[in-house]
Write a protein that holds these residues in place. Sequence first.
Motif, PDB file in Angstrom:
ATOM      1  N   GLN A  59       1.041  -1.308  -0.105  1.00 31.88           N
ATOM      2  CA  GLN A  59       0.224   0.276  -0.207  1.00 31.88           C
ATOM      3  C   GLN A  59       1.081   1.031  -0.242  1.00 31.88           C
ATOM      4  OE1 GLN A  59      -2.263   0.464   3.758  1.00 31.88           O
ATOM      5  NE2 GLN A  59      -4.059   0.722   2.534  1.00 31.88           N
ATOM      6  N   ALA A  60       1.550   1.394   0.303  1.00 35.19           N
ATOM      7  CA  ALA A  60       2.826   2.556   1.051  1.00 35.19           C
ATOM      8  C   ALA A  60       3.497   2.681  -0.423  1.00 35.19           C
ATOM      9  CB  ALA A  60       3.741   2.025   1.805  1.00 35.19           C
ATOM     10  N   MET A  61       3.304   1.480  -1.533  1.00 33.31           N
ATOM     11  CA  MET A  61       4.278   1.859  -3.253  1.00 33.31           C
ATOM     12  C   MET A  61       2.834   2.546  -3.865  1.00 33.31           C
ATOM     13  SD  MET A  61       5.641  -1.400  -4.356  1.00 33.31           S
ATOM     14  CE  MET A  61       5.618  -2.793  -2.968  1.00 33.31           C
ATOM     15  N   LEU A  62       1.672   3.244  -3.357  1.00 32.97           N
ATOM     16  CA  LEU A  62       0.602   3.506  -4.237  1.00 32.97           C
ATOM     17  C   LEU A  62       0.609   5.361  -3.365  1.00 32.97           C
ATOM     18  CD1 LEU A  62      -2.744   1.791  -3.097  1.00 32.97           C
ATOM     19  CD2 LEU A  62      -1.238   1.529  -4.771  1.00 32.97           C
ATOM     20  N   ASP A  63       0.562   6.014  -4.901  1.00 32.08           N
ATOM     21  CA  ASP A  63       0.666   7.452  -4.387  1.00 32.08           C
ATOM     22  C   ASP A  63      -0.920   8.231  -3.961  1.00 32.08           C
ATOM     23  OD1 ASP A  63       0.690  10.263  -5.111  1.00 32.08           O
ATOM     24  OD2 ASP A  63       0.910  10.051  -7.282  1.00 32.08           O
ATOM     25  N   GLN A  64      -0.389   9.029  -3.103  1.00 33.51           N
ATOM     26  CA  GLN A  64      -1.563   9.144  -2.246  1.00 33.51           C
ATOM     27  C   GLN A  64      -2.164  10.688  -3.170  1.00 33.51           C
ATOM     28  OE1 GLN A  64      -1.604   8.665   2.613  1.00 33.51           O
ATOM     29  NE2 GLN A  64      -1.768   7.111   2.370  1.00 33.51           N
ATOM     30  N   THR A  65      -1.283  11.393  -3.611  1.00 34.20           N
ATOM     31  CA  THR A  65      -1.665  12.194  -3.660  1.00 34.20           C
ATOM     32  C   THR A  65      -2.705  11.901  -4.704  1.00 34.20           C
ATOM     33  OG1 THR A  65       0.008  13.177  -3.059  1.00 34.20           O
ATOM     34  CG2 THR A  65      -1.047  14.471  -4.383  1.00 34.20           C
ATOM     35  N   ALA A  66      -2.412  10.857  -6.023  1.00 36.35           N
ATOM     36  CA  ALA A  66      -2.668  10.769  -7.068  1.00 36.35           C
ATOM     37  C   ALA A  66      -4.097  10.431  -6.490  1.00 36.35           C
ATOM     38  CB  ALA A  66      -2.332   9.956  -8.075  1.00 36.35           C
TER      39      ALA A  66
END
Length: 192
Positions: A59-66
């Motif tokens: 999950q940490a590899m996802l772009d939370q901003t996007a």
Amino acid sequence: MRDDLEIRPAEGDRDILSELPGELMMWVLIASELLVFGAALIVCLAVRAIDPVKYAANQAMLDQTAGAINTLVLVTSGFCAAVAVRSREREERRKARLWLGAAGALGIVFLIVKGFEYASKASLGIGIETSQFFTFYYLITGFHALHVVAGIVVLALVAWADSVRNMEAAVAFWHMVDLVWVLLFPIIYVLR
């Protein structure tokens, strides 16, 4: 079978189904789609419960901003779609079409942001078979993206055949697409 037998609500009783905006079959579709997405999210949460450390690392590899930008984009598009219905109810057809166009354009923005996000993951070698997390990530968000495409098409069709009832049905579907993303974003991107 007699055709003259029709079940009608008693005088003074309200027919709940007739109170729904749009068409009944659209609501059946919306309910079934919500069940499918709900089941997928439950399975995703089960995968998280089985191996929370690996889930969090992926999950940490996802772009939370996007993901947050896409949330804002879809919520704004839902607002535009709702304003379109109100404009059409006031017989402001041109304004209603413009608001539907804005909602559809924001749907396209959502797809562009999602495309960049997928491309970023692909450039890192992250694909659907990387882990259970990414299998569900791609399946759920990809299925949602297909619903965004379908919603854009429906909004375009309704801008052309713009009766209030058609517009209400299309906008109800679009709100379902918004709602699903509002549920997906925290579960897939944020919940630790």
